[in-house]
Design a protein around this motif. Structure first.
Motif, PDB file in Angstrom:
ATOM      1  N   ARG A 177       0.859  -1.186   0.000  1.00  0.00           N
ATOM      2  CA  ARG A 177       0.000   0.000   0.000  1.00  0.00           C
ATOM      3  C   ARG A 177       0.894   1.235   0.000  1.00  0.00           C
ATOM      4  NH1 ARG A 177      -3.158  -2.896  -1.493  1.00  0.00           N
ATOM      5  NH2 ARG A 177      -5.253  -3.435  -0.739  1.00  0.00           N
ATOM      6  N   CYS A 251      -8.453  -4.173   6.949  1.00  0.00           N
ATOM      7  CA  CYS A 251      -7.985  -4.557   5.601  1.00  0.00           C
ATOM      8  C   CYS A 251      -9.221  -4.907   4.785  1.00  0.00           C
ATOM      9  CB  CYS A 251      -7.017  -5.725   5.709  1.00  0.00           C
ATOM     10  SG  CYS A 251      -6.164  -6.128   4.181  1.00  0.00           S
ATOM     11  N   TRP A 254      -8.824  -5.605   0.170  1.00  0.00           N
ATOM     12  CA  TRP A 254      -7.781  -6.497  -0.341  1.00  0.00           C
ATOM     13  C   TRP A 254      -8.340  -7.885  -0.580  1.00  0.00           C
ATOM     14  CZ3 TRP A 254      -5.775 -11.065   1.705  1.00  0.00           C
ATOM     15  CH2 TRP A 254      -4.617 -11.555   1.096  1.00  0.00           C
TER      16      TRP A 254
END
Length: 449
Positions: A177, A251, A254
């Motif tokens: 990222r 998260c 993803w």
């Protein structure tokens, strides 16, 4: 009844019974007795072994056992048919550097990497430095010796060659990222699942330590796997407790891409100007001559190392491109399978009744008969033959499973996400020959998946 023998160490250096949980799993220091003799399992760091160590395995299998070496579905090696000189066998393996840093830490060296870690063209970063740090901690942190021999961690670097179907108690998977390396992670699943959170790569070791310590804090003695604990403590509660030990972030955006099938066989480019060469041991078994020959090839044409895979195959890394075809040809001449087009390369079979008292059929022999049948029909199908419901040979549900019900007879299942176990029952009490007729009548079966 199985017998367990701790051998190869002085009495004052052997694990004490109040540190290591009783286990039916073989280890390097614990020989488990089976129908065909003792079994010793050698856990390989990241699946990797040096050529001289591989030659030591070949020597002891030949000298002190029945000459049967197995590549496991966790990228380890085990020796079968060990006779009464088991102490000498273990001493030789320890002398070759294949033992744990701490005797009590042998069982917990359960960290799976991609076989192409560090050399894969699709990798996001090299996971091996972090893996080494985790492995040292697993073996030297005394409390982690309380973990079951089945408790396992996966570290995925985003490689194209990665086993993503085996469930682990804790998994970590690479992501990037804004140019910075991170690790997504999850519990009791695979990197294809929705992650529970993420941490910077620099916090990866701390995360593993925190998760394992918290598991031991919360789990009862009979809860040896993360999934058992999570039936009583929801994942969200486990994570909410975890944030007090290590800083976590959400998260949400993803998803791990699926790996590319077949990259464990044949010749494949690395991230540099070299290649790795992969070949499978038929039905997971190789003899001392095969292992010794592969080790010599690795020394002559590679970097003197071999990497074993959860597909029960091996890789020779860092081979020059011009040497790749001859290396693959020599591996095939030794008895390895170099192409996924070969039906035997697609079959998985447990030890079977020749070595296991629980198996109802000789799965290895039946698998070879099935491979000959499929070869004649021009098919290469993914089939798992299991001698009993324990499914020791496959750590994931295969597209098709033949479950033994009697010698030479099997129930046929197709994988079905909506059904537990092996999936949906398709046919009952088939012989191998009858399976051939069944396939002719059902040409669009999921066996080709």
């Amino acid at each position: 009844m199985r017998r367990f023998l701790f051998v190869g160490l002085p009495l004052n250096e052997r694990p004490s019974s109040n540190v290591v949980r009783p286990s039916g799993c073989p280890g390097l220091l614990r020989v488990v007795q089976a129908l065909d003799g003792g079994i010793c399992r050698i856990k390989l760091d990241g699946g990797s072994i040096q050529a001289d160590q591989a030659e030591a395995v070949a020597f002891v299998a030949e000298r002190f056992a029945g000459g049967v070496i197995e590549a496991t579905n966790r990228a380890n090696l085990q020796i079968r048919g060990i006779g009464p000189e088991h102490g000498a066998l273990i001493e030789a393996l320890l002398a070759a550097g294949l033992g744990p840093r701490n005797p009590a830490g042998d069982d917990v060296r359960n960290l799976m990497l991609s076989p192409s870690a560090g050399i894969d063209r699709q990798r996001l970063f090299d996971t091996r430095p972090l893996a080494e740090q985790i492995l040292v901690t697993l073996q030297t942190h005394e409390r982690f010796h309380e973990l079951s021999a089945k408790f396992a961690v996966q570290l995925d670097g985003g490689e194209a060659l990665a086993m993503l179907e085996h469930h682990h108690d804790l998994w970590l998977s690479a992501l990037v990222r804004d140019g910075e390396p991170w690790l997504a992670f999850g519990l009791a699943g695979t990197p294809l699942d929705k992650p529970a959170g993420r941490v910077p790569l620099a916090q990866g070791h701390a995360l593993v330590v925190a998760v394992l310590e918290q598991f031991l804090d919360l789990a009862r003695p009979d809860q040896i796997r993360m999934r058992q604990l999570l039936t009583e403590i929801p994942v969200d509660e486990f994570i909410s407790r975890l944030v007090h030990r290590v800083p976590l972030q959400a998260c949400l955006d993803w998803q791990r891409e699926a790996s590319i099938d077949g990259l464990h066989l044949g010749v494949h480019a690395q991230h540099d100007d070299r290649v790795y060469v992969g070949a499978a041991a038929p039905l997971g078994r190789l003899d001392p001559q095969m292992l010794r020959g592969a080790a010599q090839l690795a020394r002559e044409k590679g970097d003197a190392s071999l990497r074993f895979s959860p597909w029960q195959s091996l890789l020779l890394p860092n081979v020059r491109r011009e040497d790749a075809a001859p290396v693959l040809a020599r591996l095939e001449a030794l008895g390895f399978l170099g192409s996924s087009d070969q039906p035997l390369a697609q079959l998985i079979a447990c030890t079977g009744s020749s070595g296991c008292g629980k198996a109802l059929a000789d799965t290895k022999a039946d698998a070879r008969q099935l491979a000959d049948l499929l070869q004649g029909e021009g098919h290469a199908m993914k089939v798992h033959l299991s001698g009993c419901p324990r499914s020791c040979a496959a750590a994931h549900v295969a597209p098709a499973t033949l479950l033994a019900v009697a010698p030479g007879r099997y129930d046929l299942y197709f994988r079905d996400a909506a059904q537990p176990g092996f999936g949906a029952l398709q046919a009952h009490n088939l012989t191998i020959e009858a399976l051939g007729h069944w396939l002719d009548a059902h040409p669009r079966s999921p066996l080709d998946a």
